[in-house]
Write an enzyme that holds these catalytic residues in place. Structure first.
Site, PDB file in Angstrom:
ATOM      1  N   ASP A  85     101.007   2.386  37.864  1.00  0.00           N
ATOM      2  CA  ASP A  85     101.177   2.367  36.487  1.00  0.00           C
ATOM      3  C   ASP A  85     102.226   3.304  36.098  1.00  0.00           C
ATOM      4  OD1 ASP A  85     100.234   4.766  36.436  1.00  0.00           O
ATOM      5  OD2 ASP A  85      98.205   4.328  35.321  1.00  0.00           O
TER       6      ASP A  85
ATOM      7  N   LYS B  98      98.871  -4.363  38.785  1.00  0.00           N
ATOM      8  CA  LYS B  98      98.108  -3.157  38.561  1.00  0.00           C
ATOM      9  C   LYS B  98      96.744  -3.467  38.432  1.00  0.00           C
ATOM     10  CE  LYS B  98      96.718   0.295  35.861  1.00  0.00           C
ATOM     11  NZ  LYS B  98      95.857   0.234  34.730  1.00  0.00           N
TER      12      LYS B  98
END
Length: 217
Positions: free
Chosen positions: A144, A126
């Site tokens: 996320d 991420k």
DNA sequence: ATCCCGAGGG
DNA sequence: CCCTCTGGAT
């Protein structure tokens, strides 16, 4: 043969269009002046608001302006500066070691590929995609907690594993939209499509969302 | 209490 | 898969 697109892809395009109208200014809210600053800000942003990260990064970068200084810094001094972002011991250790590894293994330049970025301590997929998308203009989906939750509520993915969610959504949205889509999903997740009590009553996507009124996925 | 744009280790 | 790391805002 007329080209057919899947129901999910059609839904995805409609939702993306509405999100674009709702959040024309959706963007990265971390302050940075270089890829390195964004990398460190993103490492600090785990479980912490961007506002708080933006309060400590200017202090950190003024005290340790170069990779060399960061890599040689005392962990305790970094910890004091970043304390209020939480997880301060592991974040300080990661920042120091990440600076060292960029110097040793990447010639002092923040790498520009996902494979290389995730070799850095404290940098997961991420975080790597945030850096690629916002510092290097290389499209990336930043999956996320918000991105995953909304993707499942929209019916774009049934997966929990962020990599699988990323693969599912990548098939539905053109690559050049990936970075902006990520920001728009996150903005919408923060403002309306909350984890616990999504505000479907005021959601502009309610008519398109298979989870509207059902909530709780 | 619960959440904040997670990552690493077991 | 689970757990842990963490302070601040609401």
């Amino acid at each position: 043969m007329s080209p057919k697109i899947s129901a999910e892809a059609s839904s995805a395009r409609s939702i993306y269009r509405i999100l674009t109208k709702e959040y024309p200014d959706a963007r990265c809210e971390l302050d940075f002046n270089s890829p390195l600053e964004l990398l460190i800000a993103t490492v600090l942003s785990a479980q912490c608001t961007d506002k708080r990260v933006n309060a400590v990064t200017p202090v950190l970068f003024k005290r340790f302006p170069t990779l060399e200084m960061l890599s040689e810094a005392k962990s305790s001094e970094i910890e004091k500066i970043i304390y209020s972002t939480g997880f301060f011991r592991s974040k300080a250790k990661n920042i120091k070691e990440l600076a060292n590894k960029i110097l040793k293994d990447y010639g002092g330049e923040v790498p520009k590929t996902l494979v290389e970025l995730v070799t850095l301590p404290g940098v997961g997929r991420k975080t790597a995609n945030v850096v690629l998308g916002n510092a290097f203009e290389i499209p990336g989906l930043t999956v996320d907690t918000h991105f995953g939750r909304l993707s499942r509520r929209f019916g774009w993915s049934k997966e929990i594993d962020p990599v699988k969610v990323e693969n599912d959504v990548a098939k539905l949205i053109p690559e050049k939209e990936w970075t902006l889509l990520s920001h728009k999903l996150i903005w919408h997740g923060r403002r309306i499509c909350h984890s616990r009590k999504p505000e479907c009553g005021i959601c502009p996507l309610a008519k398109l969302c298979p989870s509207a009124g059902i909530g709780l996925i």
